[in-house]
Design a protein around this motif. Structure first.
Motif, mmCIF file in Angstrom:
data_model
loop_
_atom_site.group_PDB
_atom_site.id
_atom_site.type_symbol
_atom_site.label_atom_id
_atom_site.label_comp_id
_atom_site.label_asym_id
_atom_site.label_seq_id
_atom_site.Cartn_x
_atom_site.Cartn_y
_atom_site.Cartn_z
ATOM 1 N N ASP A 185 0.834 -1.199 0.000
ATOM 2 C CA ASP A 185 0.000 0.000 0.000
ATOM 3 C C ASP A 185 0.872 1.253 0.000
ATOM 4 O OD1 ASP A 185 -2.668 1.242 0.231
ATOM 5 O OD2 ASP A 185 -1.949 1.868 2.197
ATOM 6 N N GLU A 186 1.905 1.246 0.829
ATOM 7 C CA GLU A 186 2.798 2.405 0.890
ATOM 8 C C GLU A 186 3.625 2.544 -0.386
ATOM 9 O OE1 GLU A 186 3.357 2.409 5.750
ATOM 10 O OE2 GLU A 186 4.972 1.716 4.464
ATOM 11 N N HIS A 187 3.857 1.447 -1.082
ATOM 12 C CA HIS A 187 4.624 1.487 -2.335
ATOM 13 C C HIS A 187 3.782 2.042 -3.491
ATOM 14 C CE1 HIS A 187 7.601 0.200 -5.333
ATOM 15 N NE2 HIS A 187 6.586 -0.285 -6.030
ATOM 16 N N PHE A 188 2.522 1.583 -3.593
ATOM 17 C CA PHE A 188 1.722 1.921 -4.768
ATOM 18 C C PHE A 188 0.854 3.158 -4.598
ATOM 19 C CE2 PHE A 188 2.430 -2.659 -5.706
ATOM 20 C CZ PHE A 188 3.030 -2.489 -6.952
ATOM 21 N N ARG A 189 0.529 3.541 -3.368
ATOM 22 C CA ARG A 189 -0.344 4.699 -3.177
ATOM 23 C C ARG A 189 0.272 5.975 -3.752
ATOM 24 N NH1 ARG A 189 -4.983 5.943 0.020
ATOM 25 N NH2 ARG A 189 -5.168 3.718 0.332
ATOM 26 N N PRO A 190 1.565 6.243 -3.553
ATOM 27 C CA PRO A 190 2.143 7.443 -4.182
ATOM 28 C C PRO A 190 2.122 7.399 -5.708
ATOM 29 C CG PRO A 190 3.553 6.643 -2.413
ATOM 30 C CD PRO A 190 2.551 5.579 -2.669
ATOM 31 N N LEU A 191 1.928 6.203 -6.286
ATOM 32 C CA LEU A 191 1.885 6.067 -7.741
ATOM 33 C C LEU A 191 0.476 6.243 -8.286
ATOM 34 C CD1 LEU A 191 4.268 2.978 -8.096
ATOM 35 C CD2 LEU A 191 4.839 5.413 -8.198
ATOM 36 N N GLY A 192 -0.468 6.631 -7.409
ATOM 37 C CA GLY A 192 -1.830 6.881 -7.861
ATOM 38 C C GLY A 192 -2.763 5.702 -7.695
ATOM 39 N N CYS A 193 -2.303 4.622 -7.072
ATOM 40 C CA CYS A 193 -3.152 3.455 -6.833
ATOM 41 C C CYS A 193 -3.772 3.606 -5.447
ATOM 42 C CB CYS A 193 -2.342 2.165 -6.921
ATOM 43 S SG CYS A 193 -1.551 1.924 -8.530
ATOM 44 N N GLY A 194 -4.980 4.124 -5.390
ATOM 45 C CA GLY A 194 -5.598 4.442 -4.114
ATOM 46 C C GLY A 194 -5.996 3.242 -3.297
ATOM 47 N N TRP A 195 -6.234 2.104 -3.963
ATOM 48 C CA TRP A 195 -6.556 0.892 -3.203
ATOM 49 C C TRP A 195 -6.124 -0.321 -4.009
ATOM 50 C CZ3 TRP A 195 -11.984 -1.546 -3.295
ATOM 51 C CH2 TRP A 195 -12.614 -1.325 -4.510
ATOM 52 N N TRP A 196 -6.127 -1.490 -3.338
ATOM 53 C CA TRP A 196 -5.429 -2.647 -3.909
ATOM 54 C C TRP A 196 -5.986 -3.156 -5.241
ATOM 55 C CZ3 TRP A 196 -8.303 -7.012 -4.494
ATOM 56 C CH2 TRP A 196 -9.420 -7.176 -3.675
ATOM 57 N N PRO A 197 -7.287 -3.023 -5.580
ATOM 58 C CA PRO A 197 -7.696 -3.463 -6.919
ATOM 59 C C PRO A 197 -7.027 -2.693 -8.054
ATOM 60 C CG PRO A 197 -9.609 -3.367 -5.489
ATOM 61 C CD PRO A 197 -8.479 -2.711 -4.753
ATOM 62 N N GLU A 198 -6.392 -1.561 -7.738
ATOM 63 C CA GLU A 198 -5.677 -0.792 -8.761
ATOM 64 C C GLU A 198 -4.197 -1.172 -8.848
ATOM 65 O OE1 GLU A 198 -8.469 3.228 -8.221
ATOM 66 O OE2 GLU A 198 -6.441 3.173 -7.395
ATOM 67 N N TRP A 199 -3.736 -2.069 -7.993
ATOM 68 C CA TRP A 199 -2.345 -2.508 -8.058
ATOM 69 C C TRP A 199 -2.119 -3.359 -9.302
ATOM 70 C CZ3 TRP A 199 -1.846 -4.793 -2.412
ATOM 71 C CH2 TRP A 199 -1.907 -3.740 -1.484
ATOM 72 N N PRO A 200 -0.868 -3.577 -9.671
ATOM 73 C CA PRO A 200 -0.594 -4.518 -10.773
ATOM 74 C C PRO A 200 -1.184 -5.887 -10.472
ATOM 75 C CG PRO A 200 1.367 -3.263 -10.230
ATOM 76 C CD PRO A 200 0.349 -2.919 -9.177
ATOM 77 N N GLU A 201 -1.606 -6.569 -11.512
ATOM 78 C CA GLU A 201 -2.337 -7.830 -11.346
ATOM 79 C C GLU A 201 -1.552 -8.873 -10.561
ATOM 80 O OE1 GLU A 201 -4.713 -11.115 -14.114
ATOM 81 O OE2 GLU A 201 -3.741 -9.370 -15.022
ATOM 82 N N GLU A 202 -0.241 -8.892 -10.700
ATOM 83 C CA GLU A 202 0.554 -9.946 -10.062
ATOM 84 C C GLU A 202 0.611 -9.819 -8.542
ATOM 85 O OE1 GLU A 202 3.529 -6.824 -11.644
ATOM 86 O OE2 GLU A 202 1.685 -7.833 -12.328
ATOM 87 N N VAL A 203 0.146 -8.677 -7.972
ATOM 88 C CA VAL A 203 0.159 -8.539 -6.511
ATOM 89 C C VAL A 203 -1.237 -8.248 -5.951
ATOM 90 C CG1 VAL A 203 2.577 -7.853 -6.328
ATOM 91 C CG2 VAL A 203 0.813 -6.091 -6.674
ATOM 92 N N ARG A 204 -2.260 -8.357 -6.761
ATOM 93 C CA ARG A 204 -3.613 -8.117 -6.261
ATOM 94 C C ARG A 204 -4.107 -9.252 -5.377
ATOM 95 N NH1 ARG A 204 -6.366 -6.462 -11.863
ATOM 96 N NH2 ARG A 204 -5.014 -4.664 -12.342
ATOM 97 N N ASP A 205 -3.527 -10.409 -5.529
ATOM 98 C CA ASP A 205 -3.893 -11.576 -4.740
ATOM 99 C C ASP A 205 -2.705 -11.928 -3.852
ATOM 100 O OD1 ASP A 205 -4.120 -14.520 -4.071
ATOM 101 O OD2 ASP A 205 -5.984 -14.293 -5.180
ATOM 102 N N PRO A 206 -2.935 -12.246 -2.566
ATOM 103 C CA PRO A 206 -1.801 -12.563 -1.684
ATOM 104 C C PRO A 206 -1.012 -13.786 -2.124
ATOM 105 C CG PRO A 206 -3.878 -13.134 -0.633
ATOM 106 C CD PRO A 206 -4.222 -12.343 -1.855
ATOM 107 N N ARG A 207 -1.615 -14.600 -2.994
ATOM 108 C CA ARG A 207 -0.899 -15.756 -3.540
ATOM 109 C C ARG A 207 -0.408 -15.490 -4.956
ATOM 110 N NH1 ARG A 207 -6.259 -18.633 -1.550
ATOM 111 N NH2 ARG A 207 -6.916 -16.955 -2.921
ATOM 112 N N GLY A 208 -0.442 -14.224 -5.363
ATOM 113 C CA GLY A 208 -0.071 -13.865 -6.721
ATOM 114 C C GLY A 208 1.398 -14.116 -7.024
ATOM 115 N N PRO A 209 1.732 -14.179 -8.312
ATOM 116 C CA PRO A 209 3.102 -14.513 -8.712
ATOM 117 C C PRO A 209 4.139 -13.463 -8.349
ATOM 118 C CG PRO A 209 1.796 -13.859 -10.623
ATOM 119 C CD PRO A 209 0.845 -13.984 -9.477
ATOM 120 N N GLY A 210 3.687 -12.221 -8.070
ATOM 121 C CA GLY A 210 4.655 -11.175 -7.749
ATOM 122 C C GLY A 210 4.892 -10.953 -6.269
#
Length: 621
Positions: free
Chosen positions: A335-360
């Motif tokens: 959250d602290e990494h992506f919020r300054p990039l304009g991603c206000g909440w987790w569904p706006e994160w890159p797809e590989e980290v939207r799921d806690p079991r994601g590949p990223g």
């Protein structure tokens, strides 16, 4: 076309076909609402698909020898457990039952033989030597009947018949306590917001006035920025808010030249004076001041040798918290990494980290190991400071100690929802039906939890919520306890007037609550205000959950306030709630003035009438 299959499927999934509102008016489930809720529950919304889903649901239930979870009240000392299995009706059955108790390693065979199922297809298996202790256990049953051979596993939760009793905790005495919103507490030494050292001071104050406990608002984790500061819509209900850390009580301060230099700097001291003198809590401002000092303290902690006692305690504590802590700390760093990039909440994160079991996720943790560990360590120190406050309260002679609060839900933008994607539903919010104060109903913006998935997982998430909330508490308030019986669900894009109630497994949820209450020897209070179905008060009483009574609402027919002896014994009575004016503001009539200022009272005449009403209420009190 008939919609009978969809109606039957909705009912099978717990959607109630009707409800009565606060005025007694009947509301029937609308077709559009039903279909939207079916879709949210991953169920088909056409008749043919609904019939197939019903058949599949019935076949799944019939095909399991054991339900995936079972909450059973302890049969009592020396009485063996009865296991109920499903088989063909009136059939001869061969079976073998294995058991693994809580904390045990290998499972063991506890019963095998033959039996006959009754006319409803229920087979009773009674292992004569299996007298189960309270706790979380695992069963495995192999069964053969005319329909074939099946094997099923079950999480068996053996619970006490009631929560911890006031007679046991309080020795039969009536007691009083202090309740404070910790964020609003001010002291000469805090940083413009109450902290866990202030909580210790409140415990001393409670002792001085003869109180038995100190109650606080939910201490759940918040973002502490951008208005995201409501303790009833937290980032996580499992973990706590770093805002409440007393920076100067962290043990590493004695070892960190960097942290001490930051604390002594003129800039920090000047800003600290501003925060202490502010009329409102500046959440973002407080965290902007605390964060660099905490990071310096974390660096000092990370330099401890592996054999250090505090480092070893941290490793053991983190291991006990397990994957939930790892996911929470990872979410905070993401959250602290992506919020300054304009991603206000987790569904706006890159797809590989939207799921806690994601590949990223693994790669992110490796690249941001210090940031992730910082959030783990903050929770460790929060637990230590809260534990110290609880220990001091008990040492001072407060029989209850701390009285904590568990919110009904979590923010859709938070860690709990990201970390548990199989539990929380998209496109459905929890709220309340229409009433005179909210003609269109209330949408609280809290995502709904799927009760089927909660049950399928053996109520592990609910148990973790209650257990963590009781870790340092002698009593726990369950916000909107009616939600353990039924919840009002509102599909996205619809108004509260179009919502519907969904049934929850109250027996199971209250059983787990009772188990954790007894283990912690802690009282449980249910916030049961508002429109309460007739079956709820007796159920809460059976489980030993105290009712909530509020002074300003407790009136006789003529408007007089009820005297203390008229209150039920199994209740916690408070002057007000977090939704109402503080008692001082109520007494001084400040809340009608504020209602006029913000437009809730539309005319000066209405405001004057409210002020007159308050004068009569004050005289009656």
């Amino acid at each position: 076309m008939s919609d009978g299959a969809r109606a039957a499927l909705a009912a099978a999934l717990g959607v109630l076909p009707e409800y009565h509102d606060v005025a007694g008016r009947l509301h029937r489930l609308g077709d559009a609402t039903r279909d939207r809720l079916l879709a949210a529950l991953d169920a088909p919304t056409d008749e043919e698909g609904a019939r197939e889903a019903l058949d599949a649901l019935q076949a799944e239930q019939a095909g399991r020898a054991l339900a995936p979870s079972c909450v059973a009240v302890s049969p009592g000392p020396g009485t063996p457990l009865t296991v109920q299995a499903r088989a063909a009706a009136d059939a001869e059955v061969e079976y073998a039952l294995w058991w693994r108790g809580e904390g045990e390693g290998d499972e063991r065979l506890v019963a095998e033989g033959r039996g006959r199922a009754d006319g409803a297809g229920v087979l009773h298996v009674v292992p004569p030597e299996l007298v189960p202790p309270l706790g979380y256990h695992d069963l495995r049953l192999a069964l053969r009947d005319p329909s074939g051979t099946r094997e099923s596993a079950q999480r068996l939760i053996v619970v006490p018949p009631r929560c911890a009793a006031p007679e046991q905790v309080l020795g039969g005495e009536r007691v009083s306590g202090l309740i404070a919103n910790l964020y609003a507490v001010r002291s000469a030494r805090n940083w413009g917001v109450g902290d866990l050292t202030d909580l210790r001071a409140l415990a001393r104050l409670a002792r001085d006035v003869g109180a038995a406990f100190v109650g606080v608002n939910p201490l759940h984790a918040l973002r502490n920025a951008d208005g995201d500061v409501s303790p009833y819509s937290p980032v996580s209900r499992v973990f706590r808010n770093v805002l409440y850390l007393d920076v100067e009580a962290v043990p590493e301060l004695a070892e960190s030249d960097e942290a001490r230099a930051l604390l002594a700097s003129p800039g920090l001291q000047e800003r600290l004076a501003e925060l202490r003198g502010a009329t409102h809590v500046d959440y973002a401002g407080v965290m902007a001041l605390k964060r660099p000092v905490l990071e310096a303290l974390h660096r000092a902690f990370a330099s401890r040798p592996a054999g250090d006692a505090r480092a070893a305690a941290y490793v053991a504590w983190a291991a006990a918290q397990g994957e939930p802590l790892e996911r929470f700390a990872t979410f905070q760093a993401l959250d602290e990494h992506f919020r300054p990039l304009g991603c206000g909440w987790w569904p706006e994160w890159p797809e590989e980290v939207r799921d806690p079991r994601g590949p990223g996720i693994a790669a992110f943790r490796a690249a941001n190991a210090e940031a992730v560990d910082f959030h783990r360590w903050c929770q460790f120190e929060l637990d230590r400071q809260l534990g110290a406050a609880a220990a001091e309260a008990r040492a001072l002679g407060l029989p209850v100690g701390l009285y904590e609060d568990l919110a009904i839900g979590a923010s859709p933008a938070g860690s709990d929802v990201w970390a548990e994607p199989d539990l929380f539903l998209r496109d459905v919010s929890v709220g309340a039906p229409p009433d005179p104060l909210g003609p269109e109903g209330q949408n609280w913006g809290l995502p709904a939890v799927d009760p089927r998935r909660l049950r399928a997982r053996g109520y592990d998430f609910w148990a973790a919520l209650v257990r963590n909330a009781l870790r340092h508490a002698g009593a726990l308030r369950i916000d909107h306890v009616l939600g353990l019986f039924r919840q009002f669900w509102i599909p996205a894009g619809m108004s509260g007037a179009e919502g519907a109630y969904v049934r929850f497994p109250s027996h199971d949820l209250l059983g787990v609550l009772a188990l954790e209450s007894v283990r912690a020897n802690a009282l449980v209070v249910g916030e049961d205000l508002g429109t309460v179905p007739a079956d709820v008060p007796p159920a809460l009483a059976r489980w030993g959950v105290l009712s909530s009574k509020v002074l300003v609402f407790e009136r006789e027919g003529d408007g007089a306030f009820r005297v203390p002896r008229a209150y039920p014994r199994m209740a916690l009575a408070t002057a007000n709630t977090h939704d109402l004016a503080p008692l001082a503001g109520w007494w001084g009539g400040r809340d009608p003035e504020l209602r006029r200022e913000v437009g809730l009272l539309l005319t000066d005449e209405a405001a004057a009438g409210a002020a007159d009403d308050r004068g009569r209420e004050r005289a009656a009190l």
